[in-house]
Scaffold this motif. Structure first.
Motif, PDB file in Angstrom:
ATOM      1  N   ARG A 111       0.793  -1.227   0.000  1.00 27.91           N
ATOM      2  CA  ARG A 111       0.000   0.000   0.000  1.00 27.91           C
ATOM      3  C   ARG A 111       0.833   1.288   0.000  1.00 27.91           C
ATOM      4  O   ARG A 111       0.281   2.375  -0.026  1.00 27.91           O
ATOM      5  N   GLY A 112       2.149   1.181   0.044  1.00 28.66           N
ATOM      6  CA  GLY A 112       3.002   2.361   0.158  1.00 28.66           C
ATOM      7  C   GLY A 112       2.799   3.354  -0.965  1.00 28.66           C
ATOM      8  O   GLY A 112       2.501   4.530  -0.736  1.00 28.66           O
ATOM      9  N   LEU A 113       2.937   2.912  -2.215  1.00 28.04           N
ATOM     10  CA  LEU A 113       2.759   3.827  -3.335  1.00 28.04           C
ATOM     11  C   LEU A 113       1.306   4.242  -3.511  1.00 28.04           C
ATOM     12  O   LEU A 113       1.019   5.326  -4.007  1.00 28.04           O
ATOM     13  N   LEU A 114       0.385   3.402  -3.077  1.00 28.74           N
ATOM     14  CA  LEU A 114      -1.029   3.775  -3.116  1.00 28.74           C
ATOM     15  C   LEU A 114      -1.283   4.967  -2.194  1.00 28.74           C
ATOM     16  O   LEU A 114      -2.001   5.899  -2.558  1.00 28.74           O
ATOM     17  N   LEU A 115      -0.647   4.960  -1.019  1.00 24.03           N
ATOM     18  CA  LEU A 115      -0.743   6.114  -0.120  1.00 24.03           C
ATOM     19  C   LEU A 115      -0.101   7.350  -0.750  1.00 24.03           C
ATOM     20  O   LEU A 115      -0.666   8.451  -0.687  1.00 24.03           O
ATOM     21  N   VAL A 116       1.070   7.175  -1.337  1.00 21.92           N
ATOM     22  CA  VAL A 116       1.743   8.297  -1.992  1.00 21.92           C
ATOM     23  C   VAL A 116       0.846   8.857  -3.094  1.00 21.92           C
ATOM     24  O   VAL A 116       0.647  10.071  -3.198  1.00 21.92           O
ATOM     25  N   ASP A 117       0.266   7.982  -3.886  1.00 20.11           N
ATOM     26  CA  ASP A 117      -0.599   8.392  -4.984  1.00 20.11           C
ATOM     27  C   ASP A 117      -1.849   9.120  -4.476  1.00 20.11           C
ATOM     28  O   ASP A 117      -2.332  10.058  -5.112  1.00 20.11           O
ATOM     29  N   SER A 118      -2.349   8.712  -3.324  1.00 20.02           N
ATOM     30  CA  SER A 118      -3.571   9.299  -2.761  1.00 20.02           C
ATOM     31  C   SER A 118      -3.338  10.647  -2.091  1.00 20.02           C
ATOM     32  O   SER A 118      -4.204  11.519  -2.132  1.00 20.02           O
ATOM     33  N   ILE A 119      -2.169  10.827  -1.457  1.00 18.99           N
ATOM     34  CA  ILE A 119      -1.928  12.020  -0.639  1.00 18.99           C
ATOM     35  C   ILE A 119      -1.140  13.094  -1.380  1.00 18.99           C
ATOM     36  O   ILE A 119      -1.468  14.276  -1.300  1.00 18.99           O
ATOM     37  N   ALA A 120      -0.112  12.697  -2.106  1.00 13.71           N
ATOM     38  CA  ALA A 120       0.733  13.673  -2.804  1.00 13.71           C
ATOM     39  C   ALA A 120      -0.002  14.260  -4.000  1.00 13.71           C
ATOM     40  O   ALA A 120      -0.912  13.636  -4.556  1.00 13.71           O
ATOM     41  N   ASP A 121       0.399  15.450  -4.389  1.00 20.43           N
ATOM     42  CA  ASP A 121      -0.183  16.057  -5.585  1.00 20.43           C
ATOM     43  C   ASP A 121       0.340  15.377  -6.844  1.00 20.43           C
ATOM     44  O   ASP A 121      -0.358  15.308  -7.847  1.00 20.43           O
ATOM     45  N   SER A 122       1.575  14.881  -6.777  1.00 16.88           N
ATOM     46  CA  SER A 122       2.132  14.097  -7.873  1.00 16.88           C
ATOM     47  C   SER A 122       3.286  13.259  -7.329  1.00 16.88           C
ATOM     48  O   SER A 122       3.813  13.550  -6.263  1.00 16.88           O
TER      49      SER A 122
END
Length: 147
Positions: A111-122
């Protein structure tokens, strides 16, 4: 291996700081603590907690997935570009191995990159100028615009 931090490398650089960490589990909480401490003087307008969570995920991925036959380190650098914060995490892994997963509810990992994808603007993954891989994220409006 010693942990190192580089803050304010030069006045003309957009880089605010950097960490060099050994590829061990203890580096994850250390990266969270150091980032929180060293970003504080910059008075971010956007949630530091969100940034700390994303750094934690990317450093974890770097430690788990970084591979090299030689001794290696995880590098974390953060930059200010106008009102945007960019954080980069470098490791000697292969850029092609970085992928966004959609794990099932009962999967314990992924889920790490999924969190990054969900929270970060890019976010971006690709070859690192240190060799290996860099995964970066950007948080827009991390600081208020200049008056």
């Amino acid at each position: 291996m010693a942990y190192t931090i580089d803050r304010h490398p030069c006045e003309d650089s957009p880089r605010l700081g950097a960490m060099i960490l050994p590829p061990v589990g203890e580096s994850v909480p250390r990266a969270r603590r150091w980032f929180r401490k060293f970003i504080a003087p910059y008075n971010q307008a956007r949630s530091v907690d969100d940034c700390v969570l994303l750094i934690s995920e990317l450093v974890t991925n770097a430690v788990v997935h970084g591979k090299s036959d030689e001794p290696w380190v995880v590098r974390v650098e953060w930059f200010r570009q106008g009102t945007t914060l960019r954080v980069e995490v470098h490791n000697p892994g292969l850029p092609a191995n970085v992928r966004l997963r959609r794990p099932d509810a009962d999967d314990a990992h992924g889920r790490g990159l999924l969190l990054v994808d969900s929270i970060a603007d890019s976010w971006h993954a690709g070859p690192s100028h240190f060799g290996g891989t860099v995964v970066s994220f950007e948080m827009a409006d991390a600081w208020p615009p200049p008056p």
